[in-house]
Enzyme design. Structure first.
Site, short mmCIF file in Angstrom:
data_model
loop_
_atom_site.label_atom_id
_atom_site.label_comp_id
_atom_site.label_asym_id
_atom_site.label_seq_id
_atom_site.Cartn_x
_atom_site.Cartn_y
_atom_site.Cartn_z
N LYS A 13 -4.96 -1.22 -2.45
CA LYS A 13 -5.65 -0.87 -1.19
C LYS A 13 -6.04 0.61 -1.15
O LYS A 13 -7.16 0.94 -0.80
CB LYS A 13 -4.75 -1.17 0.03
CG LYS A 13 -4.32 -2.60 0.16
CD LYS A 13 -3.53 -2.82 1.44
CE LYS A 13 -2.22 -2.05 1.55
NZ LYS A 13 -1.18 -2.46 0.59
N ARG A 87 0.06 -4.20 10.30
CA ARG A 87 1.01 -4.90 9.44
C ARG A 87 1.79 -5.98 10.19
O ARG A 87 2.58 -6.69 9.58
CB ARG A 87 1.99 -3.90 8.84
CG ARG A 87 1.66 -3.48 7.39
CD ARG A 87 2.63 -2.38 7.06
NE ARG A 87 2.97 -2.21 5.68
CZ ARG A 87 2.47 -1.25 4.90
NH1 ARG A 87 1.52 -0.47 5.32
NH2 ARG A 87 2.93 -1.09 3.68
N ARG A 126 3.84 3.56 -10.82
CA ARG A 126 2.89 4.34 -10.01
C ARG A 126 3.35 5.79 -9.82
O ARG A 126 4.51 6.05 -9.55
CB ARG A 126 2.76 3.66 -8.64
CG ARG A 126 1.87 4.42 -7.69
CD ARG A 126 1.36 3.55 -6.60
NE ARG A 126 2.36 3.31 -5.55
CZ ARG A 126 2.07 2.67 -4.41
NH1 ARG A 126 0.86 2.19 -4.21
NH2 ARG A 126 3.02 2.49 -3.51
N ARG A 159 7.29 7.57 -5.74
CA ARG A 159 7.83 7.35 -4.40
C ARG A 159 9.22 6.72 -4.43
O ARG A 159 9.47 5.81 -5.21
CB ARG A 159 6.86 6.47 -3.61
CG ARG A 159 5.65 7.24 -3.15
CD ARG A 159 4.58 6.34 -2.65
NE ARG A 159 5.05 5.27 -1.80
CZ ARG A 159 4.24 4.43 -1.17
NH1 ARG A 159 2.93 4.55 -1.31
NH2 ARG A 159 4.72 3.47 -0.42
N ARG A 170 9.94 -4.82 0.09
CA ARG A 170 8.62 -4.58 0.69
C ARG A 170 7.71 -5.79 0.51
O ARG A 170 6.93 -6.13 1.40
CB ARG A 170 7.98 -3.33 0.07
CG ARG A 170 8.67 -2.04 0.51
CD ARG A 170 8.32 -0.85 -0.38
NE ARG A 170 6.91 -0.51 -0.30
CZ ARG A 170 6.26 0.18 -1.25
NH1 ARG A 170 6.90 0.57 -2.34
NH2 ARG A 170 5.00 0.46 -1.10
P1 AMP Z 1 2.47 2.05 2.27
O1 AMP Z 1 2.18 3.35 1.64
O2 AMP Z 1 1.31 1.51 3.06
O3 AMP Z 1 3.02 1.03 1.31
O4 AMP Z 1 3.62 2.33 3.36
C1 AMP Z 1 4.88 2.84 2.97
C2 AMP Z 1 5.90 2.54 4.05
O5 AMP Z 1 5.49 3.16 5.28
C3 AMP Z 1 6.07 1.06 4.38
O6 AMP Z 1 6.96 0.41 3.50
C4 AMP Z 1 6.60 1.16 5.82
O7 AMP Z 1 7.96 1.55 5.82
C5 AMP Z 1 5.80 2.31 6.38
N1 AMP Z 1 4.52 1.85 6.97
C6 AMP Z 1 3.25 2.15 6.57
N2 AMP Z 1 2.34 1.58 7.35
C7 AMP Z 1 3.03 0.87 8.29
C8 AMP Z 1 2.67 0.04 9.37
N3 AMP Z 1 1.37 -0.19 9.66
N4 AMP Z 1 3.65 -0.52 10.11
C9 AMP Z 1 4.95 -0.28 9.85
N5 AMP Z 1 5.37 0.48 8.83
C10 AMP Z 1 4.43 1.06 8.06
#
Ligand code: AMP
Length: 215
Positions: A13, A87, A126, A159, A170
């Site tokens: 994404k 989400r 990554r 990360r 996740r």
């Molecule tokens: P991502 O980089 O999008 O994979 O997000 C990393 C982490 O941030 C996720 O595993 C969640 O803990 C938090 N996070 C990011 N976006 C959201 C969202 N829209 N709702 C809830 N938690 C989020």
């Protein structure tokens, strides 16, 4: 043009969204990036969010909706790409309300589909640039100099939540809480939903996205 990019963690994404945003002058709003920025800056929001993020759990909806509201307002420009938001159903409903106020539609929902086994490998390899957001993979798309960003020469980071057990959590959270949103948008019928095979090269996926969006 306003887009939502869906897909499990590691589906691409961020990469696809960044390419589209650069090519078409769209504003990319990644809640994950915004949260990581808040964590780095040591704000109260960042401190609250960190424990959820490190455990691979979702940050509470109220926190996320407040964050997005700040970035969605203002000049709409050519449009926006939402990456990693919404989400949950509650976030999608909150987004619907915000967009109604702003008189902005969602023109398309893109779903990047990739199998779990491939995602685990993609995420564990990554490395990302905390400065410019570029993303690499030590297995498939390594930077020219090990550990440094090709674009801005910053030190790349792995990360905390990309370790194998957190990645599995996740993925589970995605299947349980986020995947049902695909049906939410299909049912709503106002924004066409396109599912794409994300297990291809970056260029192939980008070309298909452009074809689907007629860009
Ligand atoms: P991502 O980089 O999008 O994979 O997000 C990393 C982490 O941030 C996720 O595993 C969640 O803990 C938090 N996070 C990011 N976006 C959201 C969202 N829209 N709702 C809830 N938690 C989020």
């Amino acid at each position: 043009m306003n887009l939502i990019l869906f897909g499990p963690p590691g589906a691409g994404k961020g990469t696809q969204g960044q390419l589209l945003a650069e090519a078409h002058g769209l504003k990319k709003i990644s809640t994950g990036d915004l949260l990581r920025e808040a964590v780095r800056a040591g704000t109260q929001l960042g401190t609250e969010a960190k424990r959820f993020m490190d455990a691979g759990e979702l940050v509470p909806d109220s926190v996320i909706l407040g964050l997005v509201r700040e970035y969605l307002g203002g000049d709409a420009g050519a449009g926006f790409i939402l990456d990693g938001f919404p989400r949950t159903i509650a976030q999608a409903e909150g987004l619907d309300r915000m967009l109604a106020e702003l008189h902005q539609p969602i023109n398309a929902v893109l779903v990047l589909d990739v199998e779990d086994e491939i995602l685990v490998k993609r995420l564990s390899g990554r490395r990302s640039c905390p400065n410019c957001g570029a993303v690499y993979n030590v297995y498939f798309d390594a930077p020219k100099i090990d550990g440094r960003c090709d674009r801005c020469d910053s030190e790349l980071v792995h990360r905390v939540d990309d370790d194998a057990s957190t990645v599995r959590r996740r993925l589970q959270v995605y299947r349980d809480q986020t995947a049902p949103l695909i049906e939410y948008y299909q049912r709503g019928r106002t924004s066409p939903v396109h599912t794409l095979d994300g297990d291809r090269s970056i260029d192939e996926v980008q070309a298909e996205i452009k074809g689907v969006l007629q860009l």
